[in-house]
Each structure stands twice: as C-alpha cells, then as structure tokens.
Design an enzyme around this catalytic site. Structure first.
Site, short mmCIF file in Angstrom:
data_model
loop_
_atom_site.label_atom_id
_atom_site.label_comp_id
_atom_site.label_asym_id
_atom_site.label_seq_id
_atom_site.Cartn_x
_atom_site.Cartn_y
_atom_site.Cartn_z
N SER A 1 0.98 -1.39 0.02
CA SER A 1 -0.01 -0.44 0.15
C SER A 1 0.53 0.77 0.20
O SER A 1 1.83 1.58 0.92
CB SER A 1 -1.14 0.23 1.44
OG SER A 1 -1.56 0.71 1.71
N THR B 1 -9.08 -1.21 2.79
CA THR B 1 -9.17 -1.51 1.51
C THR B 1 -9.15 -3.15 1.47
O THR B 1 -9.98 -4.34 2.86
CB THR B 1 -7.78 -1.56 1.38
OG1 THR B 1 -7.43 -1.50 -0.34
CG2 THR B 1 -6.40 -2.41 1.66
N LYS C 1 -13.83 -4.05 2.16
CA LYS C 1 -14.70 -2.44 1.93
C LYS C 1 -16.45 -2.20 2.98
O LYS C 1 -16.63 -2.25 2.87
CB LYS C 1 -14.75 -1.71 0.65
CG LYS C 1 -13.26 -1.42 0.80
CD LYS C 1 -12.89 -1.52 -0.58
CE LYS C 1 -11.61 0.16 -1.06
NZ LYS C 1 -11.73 0.14 -2.15
N ASP D 1 -13.49 6.29 -2.82
CA ASP D 1 -13.59 5.62 -4.10
C ASP D 1 -13.94 6.70 -5.72
O ASP D 1 -13.22 6.98 -6.22
CB ASP D 1 -14.02 4.86 -4.64
CG ASP D 1 -12.45 3.85 -3.47
OD1 ASP D 1 -11.78 4.03 -3.09
OD2 ASP D 1 -13.07 2.16 -3.61
N GLY E 1 -16.88 -3.11 -17.36
CA GLY E 1 -16.19 -4.04 -15.76
C GLY E 1 -17.58 -3.23 -14.45
O GLY E 1 -18.72 -2.78 -14.80
N ALA E 2 -17.71 -4.87 -13.46
CA ALA E 2 -19.39 -4.86 -12.72
C ALA E 2 -18.17 -4.86 -10.90
O ALA E 2 -19.48 -5.57 -10.58
CB ALA E 2 -20.02 -4.64 -13.21
N ALA F 1 -14.87 -1.41 -7.51
CA ALA F 1 -14.47 -0.26 -8.03
C ALA F 1 -15.84 0.68 -8.75
O ALA F 1 -16.11 1.82 -8.81
CB ALA F 1 -13.48 0.21 -8.75
#
Ligand code: NAP
Length: 293
Positions: free
Chosen positions: A30, A77, A81, A117, A142-143, A146
């Site tokens: 990170s 993270t 989450k 985010d 994307g699904a 994010a």
C-alpha cells in the site's frame, strides 16, 4: 521506533500525535501510509498513519481497537470494504448505496463509514480533463467494487446515461439494476459491444483489472471500436499509461489515467478526518516518486 522517526516524510511521534491507519490483507504494497504521512507533514498536522495487516476473522476486533485506542480515522481496503460495514455505528448514504466503506471517521467513539473511491475518481477526472459530467453518456467497463462507487458518483454528477459492460454479463445487468434509482443505466456483456455504444458514448472508463501489471498486454474491450471523439479513462495506474489508453490515444481520443483517483480518494479521507483541504500536490508528488523507483 528509531526507524520510523528516521523515515523521510514522517515527523517525530509524541504523546499528542493523532493516529490513523489502513486495514487490509495483503497490505505491504500500500502507498497510503507514504501518501497520508506526507499529507499530514505538508499540512503541519501532528499525526501518523500506519498499515495494519488484518488477518481473516479479526476485522471486528480491529474495528473495536479503533474505538479503544482512539484512532481518529482508518482507511479500509481489499478484502474488507464490505464486511467492515457490519461493525460501524453509522454509514453515510453514498457508502450505503455503493455497498462498501473505504474510510472510517471516529467521532468521539462513534464510528461512521464513508466511501471516497467514486467521488475521488470523479474529482480526478474533472480536475485533470475539465470534462463536463452533467448530461454525459458513459460506457463503463467492469462491474466490480470500483465500478459500483464510480457509477454512483457519476449518477450524482448528473450523467445522462451509464452503460455498464462486463466480461460476465449478469454482473453488469445486476449493477445496472442496483443503480437504476440514481441514473439511466443498462448492463450488457463486453462481448456484445459494437460501434453503436461507442458512437453514443462521450466517455469510456475501464474499471476492470485488465492491463494491470504484470498482465500489461490485456485489454478490457476491442479497442478497434474506439474513436477520436471520446475521452478514455482507466482506473489502473500501474503502469501509468495502460495499453488501453495507448490504443485509445492512437485513435485520437483524449486519455486519463488512474493515479489521480488514488490521490483523491485519500484526499477526501484527509478532508473528512481533519476538516482541512488536502495538500494534493504534495501527495501526488511523493506517490509519483515512489512509483518511479
Ligand atoms: P473487483 O471487484 O475484483 O472487480 C474486477 C472487475 O474486473 C470485474 O468486473 C471483472 O470481470 C473484471 N476483470 C478482471 N480481469 C479482467 C480481464 N482480464 N478482462 C476483462 N475483465 C476483467 O476489482 P475492483 O476492486 O473493482 O478493481 C478493479 C480495478 O480497478 C483494479 O485494477 C484495481 O487496481 C483498480 N482500482 C484502482 C483504484 C485507483 O485508485 N486508481 C481504486 C480501486 C480499484 P468479471 O466480473 O467478469 O470477473
């Protein structure tokens, strides 16, 4: 202790230092400690931010530790989450709609969860490209987690239509249905994309992991469909310019990379915790330097 005090960018810790951190598994990679410690230093705030490797089954105790030890704030993270929401006292409306929390604020023992985010992504996109999101037509690839935050944030900005295309079509359809209360959405399989969706789109956003190091040659869609009238944006920031963005640029498209999202999700967390504007340039500079090493 000696090592911490000597690390560049971290000031001496004393008995008034306000404590922060990030919970994840794994966490050793990170960049958040580097970025947030630099932010506190640049803002002249006596605070310190550490990374905590939270093992499976220990998140509940770790969250109780925030209260017990009086940490002012924590980022959360992968993979915690969603689970962390069970252990908080309050959840912000946006985080509840998204279904995930990445920032906890400790208000005198009451823990409230936020999601920075999506709003971090939107601030980066607007600041770095000047694009107008109100009325924009977006194709989002994307699904996953994010994507959820970004669809919600784009909807709040007034996007006119958000088409979600995912490798696994059912997940795109499900996310589109979940977000239909906030914007006009539709879900399709990426394999079904054709020039109609691309001609209709102002912005195409890759929220998939395709193209991320080490699989830098992967593409999230057939880039032959891209054209010069589009803004292409990618959440991946390692590499800084992905193959998807390179090929979009070759078609004449404007491009936007993922580093700004990382910076701004942290900047929003800093602002929620301290009530002060984040020193974004100092944060960006130290993360860019570290990625270049
Ligand atoms: P996630 O919940 O695991 O979702 C992954 C998504 O990517 C799914 O839609 C998945 O499709 C798709 N996908 C994975 N590999 C693919 C491939 N080779 N080809 C096509 N689609 C593929 O992950 P996430 O948390 O949403 O993160 C997604 C990406 O965003 C990651 O690269 C992450 O590093 C990046 N990210 C960046 C930031 C930032 O600050 N810039 C913040 C968060 C995330 P299926 O449903 O078909 O499996």
């Amino acid at each position: 202790m000696e090592e911490i005090v000597k690390t560049p960018g971290i000031r001496a810790i004393d008995s008034r230092t306000v404590m922060y951190g990030v919970f994840g598994d794994p966490i050793g990679h990170s960049k958040s400690p580097l970025m947030l410690n630099r932010a506190f230093e640049a803002a002249g705030i006596n605070a310190a931010y550490a990374a905590f490797h939270i093992r499976p089954g220990t998140l509940k105790d770790a969250v109780a530790g925030i209260r017990a030890l009086g940490y002012r704030g924590v980022n959360v993270t992968i993979p915690y989450k969603v689970e962390v929401m069970e252990y908080l006292d309050e959840i912000d409306e946006g985080a509840r709609a998204i279904g995930a929390v990445n920032t906890i604020v400790n208000e005198n023992g009451t823990l409230k969860g936020y999601n920075t985010d999506g709003i971090g992504y939107v601030r980066s996109l607007k600041d770095e490209t000047g694009v107008k999101l109100n009325g924009a037509k977006v194709l989002l690839l994307g699904a996953g987690g994010a994507a959820r935050g970004i669809v919600y944030a784009l909807a709040k900005e007034g996007a006119a239509r958000i088409t979600i295309a995912n490798r696994t079509a059912e997940k795109a359809v499900e996310l589109a249905a979940d977000m239909s209360a906030y914007a006009a959405t539709e879900g399709i399989g990426t394999a079904g994309l054709d020039s109609r969706q691309l001609t209709a789109a102002d912005i195409v956003i890759n929220t998939t992991a395709a193209g991320m190091s080490p699989k830098v040659d992967e593409l999230p869609m057939d880039t032959e469909l891209l054209h010069g009238g589009i803004l292409a944006s990618d959440l991946v920031y390692n590499p800084r310019i992905t193959r998807f963005l390179r090929e979009a640029e070759a078609k004449g498209a404007r491009i936007h990379g993922g580093l700004g999202m990382f910076i701004h999700q942290g900047a929003y967390a800093f602002e929620y915790w301290t009530g002060r504007p984040a020193p974004v340039e100092a944060m960006r500079e130290i993360v860019e330097r570290s990625l270049a090493e």
